[in-house]
Write an enzyme that holds these catalytic residues in place. Structure first.
Site: not given
Length: 316
Positions: A101, A150, A230, A295
């Site tokens: 990730d 998201y 992010y 995931h």
């Protein structure tokens, strides 16, 4: 788990919590969101038993590592800088790198910036993303999926933290870890994460004890550090301009589950399988797509992932 040692290391202006076990060549494990060193617990034990020193930090913003408040402190340069400093502090020259990730994204950039420090890379879930010359990453996701995607929802400081705070942290962690939908995670504001369906019973690979460990650390630290990765996406894109087009020149194995949301982003399968990936990562040696796996594959299929890592790194 009692074999695992915990230390604090000062690097790049922050104090970083590091879990480690074993002796031998070093494997550096990099976690993602919303994760901690703990997500590598199985791999730390299995690979240390095969003759490796396994090192898994809580990355900047997570767990017992410092969390600078500003999102501008979370570019890929900051995160990679933390890790280069960590290796220097540990007296380690070169490592086997393993990422998942956001840890995989960090590992791609680590390998791009400092291939001299990487023997080989096993990356999971997040394929390398070539820098688009004109479109910033968040803008690209917004164009593909809309404002409710998201990553777009994570952009406004404080907003998603408020959403998360309206539900029990353990329940939120369960929702993240047990999701098996390959569809893009779009979360309308009026529904929020609290409005997502509750997960069924925990899968066999996840215990209440595991969930409670994650929840306790996120209750202490909050989610802002992880969300700031992010929020720094577009800034990292701007800063990466001088390195546009550079290839990643370390040996690579890439693993993804066929239910992983990242594998179903439009264009990703074609990029991985039709030559684009190999062009950007010329020493890509293996691509593994795990059937029926979502995931958090390193927790869902710990033995298989440990063997995938071992079978690759033992060649070097």
């Amino acid at each position: 788990m009692e074999k695992i040692e915990h230390t604090m290391v000062t690097t790049n202006g922050i104090k970083m919590h590091v879990a480690s076990v074993g002796s031998g060549p070093v494997i550096l494990f990099l976690h993602g969101f919303p994760d901690l060193w703990y997500s590598w617990r199985h791999q730390l034990l299995s690979l240390s038993s095969l003759g490796y020193r396994c090192v898994a930090p809580d990355l900047r913003g997570y767990g017992d590592t410092d969390a600078p408040p500003s999102a501008t402190s979370y570019t890929v340069f900051h995160i990679v800088g933390d890790l280069v400093g960590l290796l220097d502090e540990l007296g380690v020259d070169r490592v086997f790198l393993v990422g998942h990730d956001w840890g995989a994204i960090t590992a791609w950039y680590f390998s791009l910036f400092r291939p001299d420090r990487v023997k080989a890379l096993v990356n999971m879930s997040a394929a390398f993303r070539r820098r688009h010359p004109k479109v910033k990453p968040v803008d690209g996701f917004r164009a593909l999926f809309g404002d409710e995607y998201y990553i777009c929802r994570f952009q406004e400081p404080g907003e998603i933290e408020e959403d998360f705070a309206q539900m029990d942290t353990a329940k939120l962690i369960k929702k993240f870890f047990t999701s098996r939908s390959p569809h893009p995670p779009c979360i309308p504001k009026e529904i929020g994460f609290r409005g997502l369906p509750d997960p069924p019973a925990l899968p066999s690979w996840l215990s209440e004890e595991d969930i409670n460990y994650f929840a306790s650390k996120f209750n202490q630290k909050g989610f802002t550090g992880g969300l700031n990765y992010y929020r720094a996406l577009n800034l990292s894109w701007e800063l990466m301009a001088p390195m546009a087009g550079l290839q990643i020149k370390v040996p690579v194995k890439f693993i993804v589950g066929d239910l992983d949301v990242t594998y179903h982003i439009p264009g990703v399968k074609e990029y991985i399988h039709d030559g684009g990936f190999k062009k950007d990562v010329p020493f890509l040696q293996e691509v593994v797509v795990m059937e029926g796996v979502a995931h958090f594959l390193h927790q869902e299929k710990p033995e298989e992932i440990s063997m995938h890592i071992y079978d690759f790194i033992k060649k070097f």
